[in-house]
Design an enzyme around this catalytic site. Structure first.
Site, PDB file in Angstrom:
ATOM      1  N   ASP A 243      -5.335   9.098  -3.284  1.00 24.24           N
ATOM      2  CA  ASP A 243      -5.938   7.925  -3.950  1.00 24.24           C
ATOM      3  C   ASP A 243      -6.710   8.349  -5.189  1.00 24.24           C
ATOM      4  OD1 ASP A 243      -6.717   5.324  -4.483  1.00 24.24           O
ATOM      5  OD2 ASP A 243      -8.362   5.324  -3.040  1.00 24.24           O
TER       6      ASP A 243
ATOM      7  N   GLU B 129      -8.320  -1.168   1.233  1.00 22.34           N
ATOM      8  CA  GLU B 129      -9.255  -0.146   0.757  1.00 22.34           C
ATOM      9  C   GLU B 129     -10.238  -0.758  -0.230  1.00 22.34           C
ATOM     10  OE1 GLU B 129     -11.143   2.883  -1.646  1.00 22.34           O
ATOM     11  OE2 GLU B 129      -9.757   1.405  -2.412  1.00 22.34           O
TER      12      GLU B 129
ATOM     13  N   HIS C 213      -8.474  -0.245 -12.126  1.00 21.55           N
ATOM     14  CA  HIS C 213      -8.995  -1.615 -11.906  1.00 21.55           C
ATOM     15  C   HIS C 213      -8.941  -2.493 -13.153  1.00 21.55           C
ATOM     16  CE1 HIS C 213     -11.646  -0.220  -8.202  1.00 21.55           C
ATOM     17  NE2 HIS C 213     -10.368   0.146  -8.113  1.00 21.55           N
TER      18      HIS C 213
END
Ligand code: ZN
Ligand code: ZN
Length: 457
Positions: free
Chosen positions: A341, A314, A413
């Site tokens: 997600d 992804e 992230h």
């Protein structure tokens, strides 16, 4: 003439008994899910036993084997490993510093698809733009020989919409800066936190080095630039790319008893970025959807098949297109698709396709939601998830369950995307919503595809 009302009454009685069973079953599975540790255990297992797992890295091979092992351990059937290839980027050593007028070390993370710097590094004056638009307003060639720096901050929102609003500075900025002649590109991380941890992520290749600064470092560069004297930054980045890395979409099924070819596709993405252990993005989504499917199986074999997919690329792209291409012939029999997600925050709203909304199955599902403090959105779903985008384009109906993303972009992230940030109760609330939904869809004949006008009459 007289027998018709009797038949109708019989059908009505049967269908109302069916509706009562579904309503009770959905409430039971919801309550069971709230006390079930499986989603947490899966998330813990993936983040501890595999950890960070970038597509194209050796960790992704371990993630693939983990996925197959987990499906087997949980009794899923028809386990498939579907291979594809996709271009990937891999991080090397990275550093950045202000060399003048005052030396400062900078906390950075290279962005996906960034070019490396020359071996000795790249030293150049910076130009700071406090908004992305301000950089776009510069004419071609105007940033020649400069490192462009965009310092626009991202706001905190419950629905995560600020990510889309300012995201272009990451996913398109390096290419736009390069068009204007820049030799390097830095952004303020797409982060809602104020720690010195930068947040990485993918972007279009601009053919120049590109990295994210921690928010405090972005503010430092603003303050230095505001003083009006030239500010010089040195970047050193040693990334590499592979035009065709191996990748895998892995799936397992709870096979349907009566209509096994009618498939409900749900899941999350198995890959992650590298600084943390990919806990909220998106081991949680793997844990939530796998546990929800398992709970449905434990309640008795469903009528339809539930397939859990762990998509393999992804973050760097490729899994959605590969999955849609491999399942093109089957799409007409896919009842619906959904992806988790949005982290591990509780679900606060659900968007369901308008077609099927009046079916007893959806009434039963909606009845489970007040106790979970979930609102039913009046809007039809618009975005089901990046990995099901290919299925959505192919006409497969989809749902969108909105998670509370208030804290998600503190972690997303970054090196702080780790298991300890997940609240097991919020994770279980997600499982409860998905399990109740999967249970009602898999144990009914609800159809989410809009009827052709002639049939609708
Ligand atoms: Zn994700
Ligand atoms: Zn992500």
């Amino acid at each position: 003439m007289r027998i018709l009302p009797l038949i109708a009454a019989g059908v009505l009685a049967a269908s109302s008994a069916f509706a009562q069973d579904l309503t009770k079953g959905a409430a039971d599975i919801r309550d069971k899910a709230l006390a079930d540790p499986l989603a947490w255990n899966i998330t813990e297992s993936l983040t501890s036993e595999v950890g960070a797992r970038m597509t194209g890295s050796p960790a992704m091979e371990r993630a693939r084997d983990w996925a197959v092992g987990k499906f087997r351990e949980l009794g899923f059937e028809n386990i498939k490993v579907e291979a594809f290839t996709t271009p990937t980027w891999s991080r090397g050593a990275e550093s950045a510093e202000v060399v003048g007028p005052v030396p400062h070390k900078l906390a950075i993370l290279g962005l996906g698809n960034s070019s490396p710097t020359p071996a000795g590094g790249l030293t150049a004056p910076i130009v700071v733009f406090k908004s992305y638009q301000a950089m776009l307003d510069q004419p071609p060639g105007s940033l020649s020989g400069k490192i462009a720096v965009v310092t626009q901050a991202m706001g905190r929102t419950q629905d995560g919409s600020s990510y889309g609003a300012v995201g272009a500075q990451r996913w398109a900025g390096a290419a736009e800066a390069a068009k204007r002649g820049a030799v390097g590109y830095l952004i303020r991380s797409l982060s809602t936190d104020d720690t010195r941890l930068p947040h990485t992520g993918g972007g279009l290749a601009g053919g120049i080095p590109a990295a994210a600064l921690s928010p405090p470092d972005a503010e430092l560069l603003e303050r230095l630039a505001d003083r009006g004297k030239p500010v010089t930054v040195k970047l050193q980045m040693a990334s590499s790319t592979n035009p065709a890395s191996p990748a895998w979409n892995i799936s397992g099924e709870i096979r349907g008893k009566e209509k096994p070819d009618e498939v409900i596709v749900v899941g999350g993405h198995l890959d992650s970025w590298d600084p943390g252990t990919g806990a909220v993005d998106a081991a949680a989504g793997i844990g939530i959807t796998t546990a929800a499917a398992k709970l449905v199986a434990q309640a008795g074999q469903p009528r339809r098949t539930i397939r859990v997919v762990m998509w393999g690329s992804e973050e760097q792209g490729g899994s959605s297109g590969a999955y849609a291409a491999a399942h093109k012939a089957e799409m007409g029999q896919m009842i619906m698709a959904g992806e988790s997600d949005g982290g591990a925050g509780r679900i606060w709203t659900v968007s369901l396709p308008r077609a099927g909304a009046d079916h007893a199955a959806m009434t039963a599902f909606r009845a489970t939601l007040p106790k979970l403090n979930v609102a039913v959105s009046r809007a039809a779903p618009t975005n089901g998830g990046a990995d099901i985008a290919g299925l959505m384009l192919g006409g497969v109906p989809f749902v969108d369950f909105g998670q509370d993303m208030s804290r998600y972009f503190d972690l997303h992230h970054s090196a702080d995307d780790t298991l300890d940030k997940i609240d097991p109760k919020e994770l279980a609330q997600n499982v409860a919503v998905w399990a109740a939904f999967l249970y009602t869809v898999a144990n009914s004949d609800v159809d989410f595809r809009p009827k052709p006008a002639a049939e609708a009459k």
